[in-house]
Write an enzyme that holds these catalytic residues in place. Structure first.
Site, PDB file in Angstrom:
ATOM      1  N   HIS A 144      -6.163  -5.290   1.802  1.00  0.00           N
ATOM      2  CA  HIS A 144      -5.393  -4.108   2.184  1.00  0.00           C
ATOM      3  C   HIS A 144      -6.354  -2.948   2.447  1.00  0.00           C
ATOM      4  O   HIS A 144      -7.139  -2.569   1.586  1.00  0.00           O
ATOM      5  CB  HIS A 144      -4.423  -3.750   1.053  1.00  0.00           C
ATOM      6  CG  HIS A 144      -3.467  -2.649   1.399  1.00  0.00           C
ATOM      7  ND1 HIS A 144      -2.344  -2.839   2.169  1.00  0.00           N
ATOM      8  CD2 HIS A 144      -3.467  -1.326   1.067  1.00  0.00           C
ATOM      9  CE1 HIS A 144      -1.688  -1.699   2.307  1.00  0.00           C
ATOM     10  NE2 HIS A 144      -2.349  -0.752   1.650  1.00  0.00           N
ATOM     11  N   ASP A 167      -6.471   0.921   3.488  1.00  0.00           N
ATOM     12  CA  ASP A 167      -5.763   2.172   3.731  1.00  0.00           C
ATOM     13  C   ASP A 167      -6.569   3.022   4.700  1.00  0.00           C
ATOM     14  O   ASP A 167      -7.665   3.477   4.378  1.00  0.00           O
ATOM     15  CB  ASP A 167      -5.575   2.932   2.420  1.00  0.00           C
ATOM     16  CG  ASP A 167      -4.512   2.290   1.545  1.00  0.00           C
ATOM     17  OD1 ASP A 167      -3.407   2.059   2.057  1.00  0.00           O
ATOM     18  OD2 ASP A 167      -4.793   2.008   0.366  1.00  0.00           O
ATOM     19  N   HIS A 195      -3.190  -0.298   6.637  1.00  0.00           N
ATOM     20  CA  HIS A 195      -2.077   0.613   6.347  1.00  0.00           C
ATOM     21  C   HIS A 195      -2.465   1.968   6.940  1.00  0.00           C
ATOM     22  O   HIS A 195      -3.279   2.691   6.392  1.00  0.00           O
ATOM     23  CB  HIS A 195      -1.898   0.676   4.813  1.00  0.00           C
ATOM     24  CG  HIS A 195      -0.845   1.632   4.354  1.00  0.00           C
ATOM     25  ND1 HIS A 195      -0.654   1.923   3.011  1.00  0.00           N
ATOM     26  CD2 HIS A 195       0.079   2.359   5.016  1.00  0.00           C
ATOM     27  CE1 HIS A 195       0.333   2.798   2.884  1.00  0.00           C
ATOM     28  NE2 HIS A 195       0.795   3.086   4.086  1.00  0.00           N
ATOM     29  N   GLY A 246      -1.807   8.142  -0.610  1.00  0.00           N
ATOM     30  CA  GLY A 246      -2.997   8.992  -0.712  1.00  0.00           C
ATOM     31  C   GLY A 246      -4.001   8.454  -1.709  1.00  0.00           C
ATOM     32  O   GLY A 246      -5.150   8.270  -1.377  1.00  0.00           O
ATOM     33  N   ASP A 288       3.439  -1.707  -2.296  1.00  0.00           N
ATOM     34  CA  ASP A 288       2.100  -1.120  -2.317  1.00  0.00           C
ATOM     35  C   ASP A 288       2.047   0.006  -3.331  1.00  0.00           C
ATOM     36  O   ASP A 288       2.822   0.961  -3.247  1.00  0.00           O
ATOM     37  CB  ASP A 288       1.777  -0.586  -0.901  1.00  0.00           C
ATOM     38  CG  ASP A 288       0.359   0.008  -0.809  1.00  0.00           C
ATOM     39  OD1 ASP A 288      -0.428  -0.151  -1.755  1.00  0.00           O
ATOM     40  OD2 ASP A 288       0.074   0.621   0.245  1.00  0.00           O
ATOM     41  N   SER A 290      -6.197  -0.324  -8.171  1.00  0.00           N
ATOM     42  CA  SER A 290      -6.922  -0.043  -9.416  1.00  0.00           C
ATOM     43  C   SER A 290      -6.764  -1.160 -10.451  1.00  0.00           C
ATOM     44  O   SER A 290      -7.678  -1.403 -11.235  1.00  0.00           O
ATOM     45  CB  SER A 290      -6.503   1.308  -9.989  1.00  0.00           C
ATOM     46  OG  SER A 290      -5.142   1.532  -9.790  1.00  0.00           O
TER      47      SER A 290
HETATM   48  C1  DX5 Z   1      -1.524   4.416  -1.856  1.00  0.00           C
HETATM   49  C2  DX5 Z   1      -2.211   3.281  -1.164  1.00  0.00           C
HETATM   50  C3  DX5 Z   1      -2.334   2.047  -1.957  1.00  0.00           C
HETATM   51  C4  DX5 Z   1      -3.237   2.225  -3.154  1.00  0.00           C
HETATM   52  C5  DX5 Z   1      -2.707   1.384  -4.230  1.00  0.00           C
HETATM   53  O1  DX5 Z   1      -1.651   5.558  -1.094  1.00  0.00           O
HETATM   54  O2  DX5 Z   1      -1.528   2.984   0.000  1.00  0.00           O
HETATM   55  O3  DX5 Z   1      -2.823   1.025  -1.166  1.00  0.00           O
HETATM   56  O4  DX5 Z   1      -4.511   1.860  -2.893  1.00  0.00           O
HETATM   57  O5  DX5 Z   1      -3.565   1.531  -5.285  1.00  0.00           O
HETATM   58  P1  DX5 Z   1      -3.092   1.259  -6.775  1.00  0.00           P
HETATM   59  O6  DX5 Z   1      -2.873  -0.178  -6.879  1.00  0.00           O
HETATM   60  O7  DX5 Z   1      -4.205   1.786  -7.559  1.00  0.00           O
HETATM   61  O8  DX5 Z   1      -1.824   2.056  -6.968  1.00  0.00           O
HETATM   62 ZN    ZN Z   2      -1.733   1.199   1.292  1.00  0.00          ZN
END
Ligand code: DX5
Ligand code: ZN
Length: 820
Positions: free
Chosen positions: A619, A621, A654, A735, A765, A788
């Protein structure tokens, strides 16, 4: 018996015909009105049959008024409103009312053209590619027809303009006009028709619907058919010359056909049309429309939306009845240039150029108790002239050489004071011609050339256009306006945040002006489901696991792929990149580690670890900070390309940005396997085009929803009919990683799974850990994004993946049990 020509001006309210002699003198004219229908706010339609009626009546009336006989008429030519779009069946009969030039229904499609196809060479005419594209133009209107009236679209053999329709009825020949094509169809005499734009928009068939033949203004379309001659009361065989868009043909009627000349058409709005010798592009104006009026006569365009209308507004709403413009001019003339510190902004209906901001508004700044009505009126006159001066400045900043004179037509010519203010503010002399019906005279000139009276248009202009006088700028006044002009130029940037609602960003959600605007523009239109409850049902929110089979191993995707046979080249793997079952957890659930939580200095290592631990997708971002709901910058296409070199995992991007169209092509090149765009950033039609573009490039197309966005009915039905491959439901604010899972997402998952069936990929997500993973899959999710939890796991990423796989299996088992 002297020969004459007929110029015909198909305007917004009426069609007018004028009979002209060889010197450009109008011998008689006649107007015939028609109606405009407004079926919805922002829509405006006319009936092509009404145009036909009008042209017959107007030509007969003009011939009678001029006291000429049909055999005296050497040729005729018409101009029309542009871009007024007509759909015709194979027999040339209209399939629906025409979409009038001012029809704004395709606002979302216009944004799609500008945003989705960013980078296409044809868009250079839209401020050097920076956009926007107006909903008035041909491509947005065509896209609207294709998307919103597919039956009409399918039956339409021809998509063309008012101009082309009347020429067809007059002569029996279907041809497009190179003037309209250059100024509103994204066509160019060197780049050709915008075929790649059409393809990216998913309407390649439009190329076949446009008339295949083209005729330039002044060229011969044909001659009057028997039926047309009877209808107009003229002789069959009378030559019909090509005209074009009213304002541009008006340039000819003003004698503005050579580089260095400019026409200023005034009325309720202002239009600045400059002839340029070489191609010029930049911010703050439209064009260069190459060879737009005549071969070699290329044009740049500026415009002010509300000018005469502002002056009219002041008199109508704030002055006693009976007060004349002459009296108001007298009061304004007594006020010195600059209005003793009072500055107005003329953007009452938004700004067309140089800012192109429909949300901008009018203003009066610097009021004191000393100021009176004359000050305010003069400030409004000055603001309109300043608007023109600022447009000229934007043009010259891009290399445009200011014209030696501007030829002005229209209402502003009725006020000596206002003319002088225009000349003083811009520092350029103004020319006024004898004939005020510039478009009609322009047509007469083109007809005169077609009749063989003159060798070419510039030659005809010399005989038929007569400059009567010139208004010179007053050097002292030009100097006196330097400071007021600077104040005017500073006003828009100072006020724009106010007009955009940027000041209320910190209000609670739902009370933000900008958001309300977006909604009014059609953002995720249609009834929304009520916000889902954050409460979970007793047994941990497990309701159903429809769509998630319990088979272990290959999973539904592998099974589906096996059934469908080998994947065509270029199509991305639906699930894991490697073998059938690679990367899938129980039930075909995909685990997608999110690099947002990885060490950005060691992304290649993070990707390798994810691959080694059996991840299905990676994934990625990609945020650029442009979307205020997503306040972070992350990575862009170059990093995606580097990741693609570092891992074989499918890269699931994403893309939480305001203008996804800017990145799609480069993400495709970078090697992304899927791109997910946010539902909130644009109206549904625009998102649909983005999805088509992503799929068209062979990638998996996804839509993402922020946690506060209720599940829209329109998205549910889009998913149910297979219009999207993946729906990403955020369980945290977009974010940053490391936020707590918001269980309200689970109800959205359930509703979507129920409605869309097993084929849709539903991705959860954010905030995913062993506990929430089990809940998400039990609700029906089959792609889990974890950042995380995996990259911050105390025992390492592989151990985290094992925990997630176990959680998926137990979540599915719980769901199956519940179902049984
Ligand atoms: C949120 C992101 C997620 C994020 C998820 O803005 O789109 O992809 O990285 O991370 P965790 O699993 O730490 O919530
Ligand atoms: Zn994401």
């Amino acid at each position: 018996m002297d020969k004459v020509v007929i110029g015909i001006d198909g305007g917004t309210e009426s069609l007018r015909a004028g009979v002209f002699d060889k010197t450009g003198r109008m011998l008689g004219s006649h107007a015939h009105p028609y109606e405009t229908q407004y079926p919805h706010p922002g829509w405006a339609e006319q009936r092509p049959e009404d145009w036909w009626t009008a042209v017959g009546a107007a030509v007969r009336g003009a011939v009678a008024a001029a006291e000429v006989t049909p055999d005296q008429v050497a040729a005729l030519c018409l101009d029309t409103t542009c871009c007024t779009v007509v759909a015709l069946d194979a027999d040339g009969a209209p399939l629906r009312p025409a979409l009038l030039w001012m029809d704004m229904r395709s606002a979302a499609q216009a944004r799609a053209v500008a945003g989705v196809t960013g980078g296409d060479p044809a868009l250079v005419v839209n401020q050097g590619g920076a956009g926007p594209v107006s909903a008035e133009w041909m491509l947005p209107k065509s896209l609207w027809l294709a998307q919103c009236e597919p039956a009409t679209w399918a039956r339409a053999a021809t998509i063309c303009e008012y101009q082309d329709y009347l020429n067809l009825r007059l002569t029996g020949r279907l041809c497009a006009c190179t003037n309209n094509m250059a100024v509103r169809w994204h066509c160019d005499t060197q780049r050709g028709r915008p075929l790649s734009l059409m393809a990216k928009l998913g309407i390649p068939e439009l190329a076949g619907k446009w008339p295949q033949e083209e005729v330039a203004p002044g060229g011969r379309v044909g001659s009057l058919t028997e039926a047309a001659a009877q209808h107009l009361g003229l002789a069959a065989g009378t030559p019909v010359a090509q005209g074009g868009a009213d304002a541009f043909i008006g340039m000819i009627g003003l004698g503005v056909v050579a580089p260095g000349q400019m026409a200023l058409l005034t009325g309720s709005s202002h239009l600045q049309l400059g002839v340029v010798g070489s191609e010029l592009h930049g911010r703050g104006f439209f064009g260069t429309y190459r060879d737009a009026v005549l071969p070699g006569c290329s044009v740049i365009e500026g415009g002010q939306t509300s000018t005469g209308s502002v002056v009219h507004w002041f008199k109508r709403t704030l002055c006693p009845p009976g007060l004349s413009y002459a009296e108001l001019d007298g009061e304004a003339a007594a006020v010195p240039p600059g209005c003793e510190g009072l500055t107005a902004l003329d953007h009452f209906q938004g700004n067309r150029t140089p800012h192109t901001d429909p949300l901008s508004r009018g203003a009066l700044a610097g009021l004191t108790l000393k100021h009176g009505r004359g000050h305010v009126f003069r400030a409004l006159l000055e603001s309109v002239a300043a608007g023109t001066a600022v447009i000229l400045r934007a043009m010259s900043a891009s290399g445009y050489l200011l014209p030696s004179a501007i030829t002005l037509a229209g209402g502003a010519a009725r006020s000596e004071l206002w003319l002088q203010i225009h000349a003083d503010m811009s520092g350029v002399p103004l020319r006024l011609t004898r004939e005020c019906e510039a478009p009609m005279l322009g047509c007469a000139i083109l007809a005169a050339v077609a009749a063989g009276w003159y060798a070419d248009v510039p030659g005809a202009v010399q005989h038929m256009v007569h400059v009567e006088r010139q208004v010179e700028p007053d050097p002292a006044a030009v100097a006196a306006y330097a400071v007021p002009l600077a104040r005017y130029a500073a006003l828009y940037p100072a006020l724009a945040p106010l007009f955009h609602g940027d000041h209320d960003h910190d209000l609670p959600a739902g009370q933000q002006g900008q958001k309300a605007q977006a909604g009014a523009n059609g953002g995720s239109s249609g009834p929304h489901l009520a916000a889902v409850s954050a409460e979970r049902s007793g047994s941990g929110g497990v309701v159903s696991a429809e769509g998630v089979s319990l088979e272990l191993g290959g999973g539904k995707e592998a099974a589906a792929e096996a059934a469908a046979g080998p994947r065509p080249a270029g199509e991305p793997a639906g699930g894991g990149g490697g073998g059938a079952a690679a990367g899938a957890a129980a039930g075909g659930v995909i685990l997608a580690p999110s690099i947002l939580a990885a060490d950005f200095a060691n992304l290649a290592a993070a990707a390798a670890a994810a691959e080694a631990a059996g991840a299905g997708w990676l994934h990625v971002d990609a945020f650029d900070g442009s979307w205020s709901a997503c306040r972070n910058f992350t990575v862009g296409p170059p990093v995606v390309a580097a990741l693609a070199r570092a891992t074989r995992l499918p890269l699931d991007v994403h893309l939480a940005v305001m203008h996804p169209g800017r990145y799609i092509d480069s993400l495709v090149k970078a090697g992304a396997a899927g791109i997910t765009v946010h539902w909130e950033i644009a109206p549904e039609a625009e998102v649909a085009v983005l999805l088509g573009w992503i799929r068209g490039a062979g990638l998996r197309a996804g839509v993402a929803l922020a946690p506060d966005t209720p599940l829209p009915d329109s998205l549910v039905s889009l998913a149910a009919r297979g219009g999207v491959d993946v729906v990403l439901l955020l369980a945290v604010a977009p974010g940053w990683g490391g936020q707590a899972f918001r269980p309200a997402v689970l109800d959205k998952v359930r509703q979507l799974r129920q409605a869309a069936g097993p084929e849709l990929r539903i991705q959860v997500d954010g905030g995913v850990n062993a506990a929430t993973a089990a809940e998400a899959v039990a609700a029906g999710a089959d792609v889990l994004v974890a950042g995380s939890f995996l990259f911050g796991h105390s025992k390492g990423l592989a151990a985290g993946m094992d925990e997630l796989r176990a959680a998926v299996a137990s979540g599915l088992a719980a769901a199956a049990q519940k179902k049984a």
